[in-house]
Design an enzyme around this catalytic site. Structure first.
Site, PDB file in Angstrom:
ATOM      1  N   GLY A  71       0.798  -1.209   0.000  1.00 54.17           N
ATOM      2  CA  GLY A  71       0.000   0.000   0.000  1.00 54.17           C
ATOM      3  C   GLY A  71       0.838   1.270   0.000  1.00 54.17           C
ATOM      4  CB  THR A  72       3.978   2.209   1.730  1.00 52.35           C
ATOM      5  OG1 THR A  72       3.464   2.119   3.065  1.00 52.35           O
ATOM      6  CG2 THR A  72       4.982   3.349   1.656  1.00 52.35           C
ATOM      7  CD  GLN A 178      -6.247  -0.681   8.175  1.00 53.81           C
ATOM      8  OE1 GLN A 178      -6.931  -1.598   8.620  1.00 53.81           O
ATOM      9  NE2 GLN A 178      -4.931  -0.668   8.327  1.00 53.81           N
ATOM     10  CB  SER A 198      -2.187  -3.434   1.603  1.00 53.36           C
ATOM     11  OG  SER A 198      -1.158  -4.170   2.237  1.00 53.36           O
ATOM     12  CG  HIS A 200       0.319  -6.830   5.041  1.00 53.20           C
ATOM     13  ND1 HIS A 200       0.301  -6.492   6.382  1.00 53.20           N
ATOM     14  CD2 HIS A 200       0.640  -5.707   4.373  1.00 53.20           C
ATOM     15  CE1 HIS A 200       0.607  -5.206   6.512  1.00 53.20           C
ATOM     16  NE2 HIS A 200       0.816  -4.713   5.308  1.00 53.20           N
ATOM     17  CB  THR A 236      11.552  -9.455 -11.953  1.00 56.06           C
ATOM     18  OG1 THR A 236      12.524  -9.287 -12.988  1.00 56.06           O
ATOM     19  CG2 THR A 236      10.940 -10.837 -12.049  1.00 56.06           C
ATOM     20  CB  CYS A 328       3.386   3.285  10.963  1.00 54.19           C
ATOM     21  SG  CYS A 328       2.895   2.199   9.610  1.00 54.19           S
TER      22      CYS A 328
END
Length: 388
Positions: A71-72, A178, A198, A200, A236, A328
């Site tokens: 996501g970042t 989220q 994202s 995860h 890649t 974070c």
């Protein structure tokens, strides 16, 4: 007893995603850019995952999904990819409660001469769409507003905000890290040009994410190289992680009609139990809220003696994993910038905690956690009158 209640930080990789990754690592490990059979097998895996992720947000064209490392990176690709289209600084609008993956690259733009408007939020963390109308300028080139706030759970009026931006010819981006897989998201119904995802956060592996780019939208890539991912993300592809992401996205979409109501029921049960604990106050919007998200603060927060970080440590000793504010920032004892933006005092902004629920969370987990939290607060504040 071990209870994990930090699903907004990360989720355990589901077995189906792990199986897909193992298959790639053992049998489909080619370079997707290679023309031979090994490359074709890997390329097929990537394209299948692209279809699966597109399905999660009802994207009409799988080619609108650009795989990233998370996501970042997706958020940075939006901010910097738009900014690099212009020879001179322009104007950008974000909310005052964005994740750092948006607020930090925007801060850099500001240092480079860009004009930035940060839309204020009310005490529940929600934007007034009228403020966006007022903030738009002739040189506004992008509006970016988070879909569901990771620290306090508030869901923004994205559909209305997107319509306002589109009616003024301004690109609109939302970070759904989220929200995706927990709330139904349909990019064909929303006035959204760009959208971040994202892996995860939806029981896929760490190290994979995606950016939805509406057909016709131009971005300047962050990375120069072989031109993979429709020329927007050279390098890649991480085929095993992308395969796991795809499976997780497909299963999240399938389970959404059952899992979301279950999470809402657990969330509301948690709020009801925490409401019985003196000194704990809910944060965020209880009506417009992520289905898995519970957040509160202790009004008796007092630095190291009683802070969100202290509560995280105490519950960890009891085998319960929660978070103090955004994950974070949980390593720093500093007031939450999100709670400060919502009008909380610095003292109150030290006391926020977040409990986020997931596929393995049960009523017994919620009940036990509320009991332990009550005991911890009673032990830490015996000299305080914990009265609401």
């Amino acid at each position: 007893m071990q209870i994990y209640l930090d699903y907004s930080a990360t989720t355990p990789t589901r077995p189906e995603a792990i199986a897909a990754m193992q298959l790639v690592l053992t049998q489909q490990w080619g370079n997707p850019s290679s023309l031979h059979e090994w490359g074709k097998r890997a390329a097929t895996v990537v394209e299948q995952a692209r279809v699966q992720v597109a399905g999660l947000i009802n994207a009409a064209s799988p080619e609108s999904i650009i795989f990233t490392s998370g996501g970042t990176e997706a958020n940075n690709l939006v901010i910097m990819g738009i900014a690099r289209l212009y020879a001179v600084p322009q104007h950008i609008i974000i909310s005052s409660v964005e994740h750092s993956a948006i607020s930090e690259p925007v801060r850099l733009l500001e240092m480079w001469g860009w004009e930035v408007t940060r839309l204020s939020v009310d005490a529940k963390g929600r934007i007034n769409p009228l403020d966006l109308k007022t903030a738009l300028r002739r040189n506004t080139v992008l509006v970016s507003v988070i879909y569901g706030q990771s620290e306090v759970g508030t869901v923004q009026p994205i559909e209305e905000l997107g319509q306002i931006a589109r009616s003024h010819g301004v690109l609109f981006h939302t970070d759904t890290v989220q929200a995706a897989g927990r709330l139904p998201i349909d990019v064909q119904q929303l006035s959204v040009d760009l959208l971040s995802l994202s892996s995860h956060k939806i029981y896929g592996p760490q190290g994979a994410g995606a950016l939805y780019v509406r057909p016709g939208i131009e971005l300047i890539p962050l990375l120069g190289g072989g031109g993979q991912e429709m020329g927007l993300r050279s390098g890649t592809q991480a085929v095993p992680a992308i395969a796991g992401f795809g499976v997780a996205a497909e299963l999240a979409a399938q389970e959404l009609p059952i899992e979301t109501p279950r999470l809402i029921k657990l969330r509301d049960r948690a709020f009801a139990l925490l409401a019985e604990i003196p000194g704990l106050i809910p944060t965020g919007d209880l009506d417009h809220r992520l289905p898995h998200h519970v957040s509160v603060y202790t009004k008796n927060a007092d630095g190291e003696k009683l802070s969100g970080k202290t509560l995280v440590r105490q519950l960890n000793l009891a085998g319960i994993g929660i978070s103090a504010g955004a994950a974070c920032h949980s390593g720093k004892l500093s007031p939450s910038p999100i709670l400060l933006a919502m009008g909380y005092s610095e003292k109150a902004a030290l006391g926020g905690i977040r409990l986020t629920l997931g596929r393995d969370t049960t009523e017994a987990d919620v009940d036990w956690t509320a009991m332990v939290l009550k005991q911890v607060l009673q032990r830490l504040t015996p000299d305080l009158s914990l009265v609401k």
